[in-house]
Design a protein around this motif. Structure first.
Motif, PDB file in Angstrom:
ATOM      1  N   UNK A 190       0.833  -1.207   0.000  1.00 38.18           N
ATOM      2  CA  UNK A 190       0.000   0.000   0.000  1.00 38.18           C
ATOM      3  C   UNK A 190       0.868   1.257   0.000  1.00 38.18           C
ATOM      4  N   UNK A 191       1.954   1.243   0.768  1.00 40.66           N
ATOM      5  CA  UNK A 191       2.864   2.392   0.775  1.00 40.66           C
ATOM      6  C   UNK A 191       3.501   2.576  -0.606  1.00 40.66           C
ATOM      7  N   UNK A 192       3.834   1.470  -1.253  1.00 39.06           N
ATOM      8  CA  UNK A 192       4.410   1.555  -2.600  1.00 39.06           C
ATOM      9  C   UNK A 192       3.404   2.156  -3.585  1.00 39.06           C
ATOM     10  N   UNK A 193       2.117   1.809  -3.451  1.00 38.54           N
ATOM     11  CA  UNK A 193       1.095   2.370  -4.343  1.00 38.54           C
ATOM     12  C   UNK A 193       0.954   3.876  -4.123  1.00 38.54           C
ATOM     13  N   UNK A 194       1.024   4.295  -2.865  1.00 38.38           N
ATOM     14  CA  UNK A 194       0.931   5.736  -2.574  1.00 38.38           C
ATOM     15  C   UNK A 194       2.097   6.481  -3.213  1.00 38.38           C
ATOM     16  N   UNK A 195       3.296   5.937  -3.075  1.00 41.46           N
ATOM     17  CA  UNK A 195       4.464   6.591  -3.676  1.00 41.46           C
ATOM     18  C   UNK A 195       4.363   6.608  -5.194  1.00 41.46           C
ATOM     19  N   UNK A 196       3.892   5.498  -5.764  1.00 38.30           N
ATOM     20  CA  UNK A 196       3.785   5.413  -7.222  1.00 38.30           C
ATOM     21  C   UNK A 196       2.747   6.378  -7.773  1.00 38.30           C
ATOM     22  N   UNK A 197       1.753   6.736  -6.964  1.00 41.54           N
ATOM     23  CA  UNK A 197       0.695   7.643  -7.429  1.00 41.54           C
ATOM     24  C   UNK A 197       1.206   9.069  -7.618  1.00 41.54           C
ATOM     25  N   UNK A 198       2.320   9.396  -6.955  1.00 38.73           N
ATOM     26  CA  UNK A 198       2.853  10.748  -7.036  1.00 38.73           C
ATOM     27  C   UNK A 198       2.089  11.756  -6.193  1.00 38.73           C
ATOM     28  N   UNK A 199       1.098  11.286  -5.420  1.00 36.67           N
ATOM     29  CA  UNK A 199       0.301  12.198  -4.588  1.00 36.67           C
ATOM     30  C   UNK A 199       1.167  12.785  -3.479  1.00 36.67           C
ATOM     31  N   UNK A 200       0.863  14.014  -3.136  1.00 36.39           N
ATOM     32  CA  UNK A 200       1.614  14.727  -2.100  1.00 36.39           C
ATOM     33  C   UNK A 200       1.105  14.308  -0.720  1.00 36.39           C
ATOM     34  N   UNK A 201       2.020  13.944   0.178  1.00 31.62           N
ATOM     35  CA  UNK A 201       1.646  13.667   1.568  1.00 31.62           C
ATOM     36  C   UNK A 201       2.880  13.865   2.451  1.00 31.62           C
ATOM     37  N   UNK A 202       2.646  14.283   3.690  1.00 29.57           N
ATOM     38  CA  UNK A 202       3.766  14.503   4.617  1.00 29.57           C
ATOM     39  C   UNK A 202       3.617  13.698   5.909  1.00 29.57           C
ATOM     40  N   UNK A 203       2.551  12.920   6.006  1.00 29.08           N
ATOM     41  CA  UNK A 203       2.339  12.069   7.188  1.00 29.08           C
ATOM     42  C   UNK A 203       1.352  10.977   6.804  1.00 29.08           C
ATOM     43  N   UNK A 204       1.356   9.896   7.594  1.00 23.62           N
ATOM     44  CA  UNK A 204       0.447   8.788   7.297  1.00 23.62           C
ATOM     45  C   UNK A 204       0.022   8.105   8.586  1.00 23.62           C
ATOM     46  N   UNK A 205      -1.269   7.849   8.683  1.00 26.00           N
ATOM     47  CA  UNK A 205      -1.830   7.029   9.761  1.00 26.00           C
ATOM     48  C   UNK A 205      -2.082   5.641   9.191  1.00 26.00           C
ATOM     49  N   UNK A 206      -1.474   4.637   9.814  1.00 25.61           N
ATOM     50  CA  UNK A 206      -1.611   3.255   9.339  1.00 25.61           C
ATOM     51  C   UNK A 206      -2.389   2.468  10.389  1.00 25.61           C
ATOM     52  N   UNK A 207      -3.390   1.708   9.951  1.00 26.61           N
ATOM     53  CA  UNK A 207      -4.400   1.156  10.859  1.00 26.61           C
ATOM     54  C   UNK A 207      -3.944  -0.019  11.714  1.00 26.61           C
ATOM     55  N   UNK A 208      -2.716  -0.523  11.536  1.00 28.11           N
ATOM     56  CA  UNK A 208      -2.132  -1.391  12.565  1.00 28.11           C
ATOM     57  C   UNK A 208      -0.611  -1.373  12.429  1.00 28.11           C
ATOM     58  N   UNK A 209       0.067  -1.883  13.445  1.00 31.65           N
ATOM     59  CA  UNK A 209       1.524  -1.760  13.494  1.00 31.65           C
ATOM     60  C   UNK A 209       2.229  -2.643  12.473  1.00 31.65           C
ATOM     61  N   UNK A 210       1.661  -3.808  12.179  1.00 30.48           N
ATOM     62  CA  UNK A 210       2.286  -4.653  11.165  1.00 30.48           C
ATOM     63  C   UNK A 210       2.333  -3.927   9.819  1.00 30.48           C
ATOM     64  N   UNK A 211       1.233  -3.333   9.413  1.00 28.48           N
ATOM     65  CA  UNK A 211       1.227  -2.596   8.160  1.00 28.48           C
ATOM     66  C   UNK A 211       2.141  -1.374   8.243  1.00 28.48           C
ATOM     67  N   UNK A 212       2.177  -0.731   9.406  1.00 31.54           N
ATOM     68  CA  UNK A 212       3.015   0.463   9.563  1.00 31.54           C
ATOM     69  C   UNK A 212       4.494   0.128   9.414  1.00 31.54           C
ATOM     70  N   UNK A 213       4.918  -1.010   9.986  1.00 35.27           N
ATOM     71  CA  UNK A 213       6.331  -1.372   9.831  1.00 35.27           C
ATOM     72  C   UNK A 213       6.630  -1.755   8.379  1.00 35.27           C
ATOM     73  N   UNK A 214       5.646  -2.324   7.689  1.00 33.42           N
ATOM     74  CA  UNK A 214       5.815  -2.566   6.256  1.00 33.42           C
ATOM     75  C   UNK A 214       5.978  -1.266   5.492  1.00 33.42           C
ATOM     76  N   UNK A 215       5.183  -0.241   5.865  1.00 29.63           N
ATOM     77  CA  UNK A 215       5.293   1.068   5.219  1.00 29.63           C
ATOM     78  C   UNK A 215       6.651   1.701   5.511  1.00 29.63           C
ATOM     79  N   UNK A 216       7.137   1.569   6.743  1.00 26.10           N
ATOM     80  CA  UNK A 216       8.457   2.098   7.084  1.00 26.10           C
ATOM     81  C   UNK A 216       9.531   1.509   6.171  1.00 26.10           C
ATOM     82  N   UNK A 217       9.432   0.222   5.917  1.00 30.27           N
ATOM     83  CA  UNK A 217      10.398  -0.454   5.056  1.00 30.27           C
ATOM     84  C   UNK A 217      10.348   0.129   3.635  1.00 30.27           C
ATOM     85  N   UNK A 218       9.141   0.313   3.112  1.00 32.75           N
ATOM     86  CA  UNK A 218       8.991   0.860   1.764  1.00 32.75           C
ATOM     87  C   UNK A 218       9.526   2.285   1.682  1.00 32.75           C
ATOM     88  N   UNK A 219       9.217   3.109   2.686  1.00 29.62           N
ATOM     89  CA  UNK A 219       9.707   4.482   2.678  1.00 29.62           C
ATOM     90  C   UNK A 219      11.231   4.515   2.739  1.00 29.62           C
TER      91      UNK A 219
END
Length: 337
Positions: free
Chosen positions: A237-266
């Protein structure tokens, strides 16, 4: 004279206990089965005789009398991989064990794969093998609706959105609102989110709290992607957000497992957390403290939720009415925000 092989003696019987305690067999039976209309001194005498003789009740016979098996199920309608990889579920099961810790009840884990017909689990619950159930992480209304029609006592962890079924839950909307407000208070104006599954009340309500906080602040939501509460889905999901080119400066992730996955992608994309993007998760799982940077997150005490559910089920089995319980959540601040 009767001889027993190798010095063994037969297991003591109800009659042996009655003779030792100086009471009738029926009185011993009432004590063993938990009847209340027995004098306290008699109960003590019977319990002493049971201890002296090391008497063990016959569970099968006892079940015939009490119509109880002494077993409850913790039902998890999730794939095996998620049950054993998501720290929420072991903690929840531990909470159920704690809730029944002062009883003789055995707590079994029953895993029902998402997508399986609800009647398969219903047949098991209605088979007489268990006295009641705690249901975790349910998807959609089918199981809850069917259980509402059955006589088996059941308590849900998470709102089943079905009238008449008791549950214990976190205040999901308020918790996600707090998480999003924290990002706004830190000066972020383009806040994205990765939601949980939207066929679950928790997934929808965490999205609602996210939207409510942004609306109250006069802000438009940033990119929204749907995950399934697994680490892999957070990365994707984090990769899709980055690929979209949409502007964002923060993200709320609905559980910690997904959040750590997003950290890895970022991190793979060269983004610095929290300098380039702030990240907040949900659950306060152990991996939130272990991640780099440490993950700011919302509490979601799985063990307490299931312990309270177990206490509610004990009351229900005893014929005591229960009301649903909502627990609060608060943020745990670490380095990702």
């Amino acid at each position: 004279m009767v001889r027993f092989p190798d010095g063994e003696r037969p297991a003591p019987t109800l009659e042996d206990v009655a003779r030792r305690a100086g009471v009738s067999r029926a009185t011993v039976s009432r004590v063993v089965n938990g009847a209340t209309l027995v004098a306290p001194d008699t109960v003590k005498s019977v319990q002493a005789a049971i201890s002296d003789l090391d008497y063990r009740p016959n569970r099968a016979a006892r079940a015939l009398v009490t119509r109880r098996t002494g077993v409850v199920a913790v039902v998890v309608p999730e794939a095996n991989e998620r049950v054993f990889n998501d720290p929420f579920f072991p903690q929840a099961y531990h909470g159920a064990l704690q809730g029944f810790g002062n009883s003789d009840v055995q707590v079994v884990l029953a895993i029902a794969q998402p997508g399986d017909p609800a009647d398969r689990m219903l047949r098991y619950l209605d088979s007489g093998h268990v006295d009641g159930a705690i249901v975790l992480s349910h998807h959609g209304p089918a199981l809850a609706t069917a259980l509402a029609r059955m006589a088996i006592p059941v308590v849900f962890v998470g709102d089943p959105e079905t009238p008449g079924l008791p549950f214990v839950d976190l205040d999901q909307v308020d918790a996600s609102r707090q998480a999003t407000e924290l990002l706004i208070q830190r000066g972020h104006r383009r806040v994205a989110t990765i939601t949980g599954p939207l066929d679950m009340a928790a997934g929808r309500r965490r999205l609602q709290g996210f939207r409510d906080a942004l609306t109250a602040a006069g802000l438009e939501p940033g990119p929204i992607e749907v995950g399934d509460f697994t680490q892999a889905s957070g990365r994707a999901a984090a990769a899709r957000i980055l690929a979209s080119g949409a502007d964002f400066d923060a993200i709320f992730v609905a559980n910690d497992l997904m959040a750590t996955g997003a950290l890895y992608t970022f991190g793979e994309a060269g983004l610095r957390v929290p300098d380039d993007v702030a990240v907040i998760g949900f659950d306060n799982a152990a991996l939130a403290e272990q991640s780099s940077p440490g993950l700011t997150t919302m509490t979601n005490p799985a063990d307490e939720l299931c312990r309270v559910a177990a206490e509610m089920l004990i009351k229900t089995l005893a014929g005591v009415p229960v009301t649903s319980v909502i627990l609060p959540s608060h943020p745990v601040l670490r380095g990702s925000v």
